[in-house]
Design a protein around this motif. Sequence first.
Motif, mmCIF file in Angstrom:
data_model
loop_
_atom_site.group_PDB
_atom_site.id
_atom_site.type_symbol
_atom_site.label_atom_id
_atom_site.label_comp_id
_atom_site.label_asym_id
_atom_site.label_seq_id
_atom_site.Cartn_x
_atom_site.Cartn_y
_atom_site.Cartn_z
ATOM 1 N N ARG A 1 54.323 -70.186 -19.463
ATOM 2 C CA ARG A 1 53.566 -69.553 -18.373
ATOM 3 C C ARG A 1 53.857 -70.227 -17.037
ATOM 4 N N ARG A 2 54.158 -71.516 -17.102
ATOM 5 C CA ARG A 2 54.369 -72.244 -15.851
ATOM 6 C C ARG A 2 55.839 -72.229 -15.427
ATOM 7 N N LEU A 3 56.694 -71.633 -16.253
ATOM 8 C CA LEU A 3 58.107 -71.541 -15.906
ATOM 9 C C LEU A 3 58.377 -70.195 -15.241
ATOM 10 N N PRO A 4 59.521 -70.083 -14.571
ATOM 11 C CA PRO A 4 59.822 -68.808 -13.900
ATOM 12 C C PRO A 4 59.739 -67.611 -14.842
ATOM 13 N N ILE A 5 60.164 -67.792 -16.079
ATOM 14 C CA ILE A 5 60.143 -66.648 -17.008
ATOM 15 C C ILE A 5 58.720 -66.179 -17.252
ATOM 16 N N GLY A 6 57.804 -67.138 -17.420
ATOM 17 C CA GLY A 6 56.410 -66.780 -17.674
ATOM 18 C C GLY A 6 55.783 -66.100 -16.471
ATOM 19 N N ARG A 7 56.110 -66.622 -15.266
ATOM 20 C CA ARG A 7 55.568 -65.983 -14.073
ATOM 21 C C ARG A 7 56.129 -64.579 -13.929
ATOM 22 N N ALA A 8 57.397 -64.412 -14.321
ATOM 23 C CA ALA A 8 57.989 -63.078 -14.249
ATOM 24 C C ALA A 8 57.287 -62.140 -15.234
ATOM 25 N N TRP A 9 56.897 -62.660 -16.412
ATOM 26 C CA TRP A 9 56.156 -61.819 -17.370
ATOM 27 C C TRP A 9 54.865 -61.333 -16.740
ATOM 28 N N GLU A 10 54.147 -62.277 -16.151
ATOM 29 C CA GLU A 10 52.856 -61.887 -15.578
ATOM 30 C C GLU A 10 53.050 -60.955 -14.396
#
Lengths: 300, 450
Positions: free
Chosen positions: B302-311
């Motif tokens: 969630r704290r990585l770019p991928i997680g932020r992109a998911w959200e």
Amino acid sequence: MSDMSSPSNSSSSSGNAAGNTSAKTPVLTVDHLTMRFGGLIAIDDLSFHAYRGDITALIGPNGAGKTTVFNCITGFYKPTVGMLTLDRPDTGASFMLERYDDFLINAKAGVSRTFQNIRLFAGMTALENLLVAQHQRLMKASNFTIGGLLSLPGYRHAEEAAIEKAAHWLERIELTDRADDAAGDLPYGDQRRLEIARAMCTDPVLLCLDEPAAGLNPRESADLNALLRDIRKTDDVSILLIEHDMGVVMEISDHIVVLDYGKKIADGTPEEIRGDDAVIAAYLGVEDEEVEAVEKEIGV
Amino acid sequence: MSELADKTAGAGQGTHGTASGPKIIGALKDAAIAGVIALLLAIPILSFRTIPGDGGLAMYSRWREVAIAVAAVFTGRLLLNLFWWSQSGTPSRTKASALKSLSSLLSSSTRFIAPAVIIFAFLLPFMPFSNRYIMELAVLVLTYVMLGWGLNIVVGLAGLLDLGYVAFYAVGAYSFALLATTFGWSFWICLPLAGILAAMWGVILGFPVLRLRGDYLAIVTLAFGEIVRIVLLNWYTFTGGPDGISSIPRPTFFGLEFKRFGDNTFAQYFGLEYSSLHRIIFLFYIILILALITNFATMKLRRLPIGRAWEALREDEIACKALGINTTTTKLSAFAIGAMFGGFAGSFFATKQGFISPESFVFLESALILAIVVLGGMGSQIGIAIAAVAMIGGIELFRDLAEYRMLIFGLAMVLIMVWKPRGLVGTRTPSIFLKEKKTISADLVQEGHG
């Protein structure tokens, strides 16, 4: 179509245009752009330039096809006919935008946009919104998540830099105090500015703003003007904007393109546009007996 | 309907306009409507009962029960109207704020609750009250906690409504079972392989549904779940069909087996007396660690770019595209990683049971896992854990009530969703903060459209 105020209408458009606007290099060249939706012709053979470092405004009455032009430039629509060329001043590379997929237009060509109805990530904080915009760089820095999972120093530095950049933009739009509030919680004017900051965080060469002043009160509108002037002054970015608020358009733009029913009816500096009969006719309408004369003049 | 109810109310009660008349009349009217609805529902459900009699089924009526049910609904509704609800018909302010403070307490004290719960979980096998039943139940609950956390990546973070999650659970279980029985590889080799295979199937499902959103996505994922189950059921030569796969090897503790007899058993090595509880405790620790890995991986992602992109994808897909985010790979990665954790849980299930068959992977399982995620609050790790404990534990708790347990259970779920439409923990915690961490109200967070 042989109107004085429309300089670019043929394949020799670049030479023509350069003569008209004192040897500025174009960032975006729109060439014979036509967009049809079934039987409806939304844009009809439109050609214009957006020059480096300029604020180019695209204006016109409702339904003139301005947002369609934007959607073609930013890859949300594929144009029926025409060429959209973007020349990156920073790398010298040239992109044919009509050939790129939606997200690559931003990722590769450096075209960034905002939306008429604000599209912030409402449930994420202002800071998170600005970090999502830096996804490209952070994703590479995190070695496509693997480095990030292991908290490698390369990624940590990239993340610090990204936060710093976001903080810098929050400072510029005067939202540092609300960095940790949900974007959806911000007042309307702040949301508009945050959306512009978010678009700027992708390091664009061309920033496309779709009615940035819509729904703003005079004070917020003045803040927006200041922000756009500041961006033009400090960042090497060209701005293309659609706007209905003539106060904003006339005050900040260097170059105005006027559309009506998908056709370009005028193209020039704010002073030229202000006195253009075709533009006045398109916006205000004309008396019945003048219709023929005006039509002859604007070439329809 | 309401006209009818009005008439009944008027005819049945014959109310007169008194001082506090309007309120009482309104309450009576409302209660009468509820009573009529109860009557209409009770006639088909309650009023007749069939019993096997001489030469066929005999039917006898139960009008007394119908009358009791209707009377109970009427008086209950009347009392609620008069004393519990304020005049506007909404719960009174004190109650609403009490609920709100409870939920904010739940979300704000995550920092203290989570470590305490983890420590408690690790000590559970040594608690004085723990016995075989509790340990088995804990293993079951933790399996669903892990599945909930895995599905949370797809549904809660990326906002992709997946109704076929059990397919990945099945792929994990069958991959594990087939690898272990065919090649004789150990649990610790088969586990990651099963996870990778499930992730691959996540991508395979992801491709056709990339362009689908919302309801359409839900239907296709539902179909995918069924396809996987039906293939498992019919591909007799490969999967054993309805017979399933049996004698799946049990996990070993660094090569030590949990058996009563043999050369190299756990009990023998540590000089303990054999107890079948050892194996269950060992399984408990495996699933506890797997679940915690899922949790910490999710929290880190969630704290990585991928997680932020998911959200961001959940919040607004078009804006993502305009920001140069490749929505295709972002969606596929969410499907793949969610599926991978489902696959891990599936492998664990296979090794725990020692036998698997397609019957374990029916749609009801998908629905149960999704219910856990929705009830817990999409995107909230602690909420999902609580929901899993409540749901799985609750189903077990009411086992004595036989057929009524599902009724009670459904009722409880409806009540929770009425109280807290966005799940137990509906608020969102930001992944990063500049000065101060503020939770984000559920009203602002999007539910995702697929």
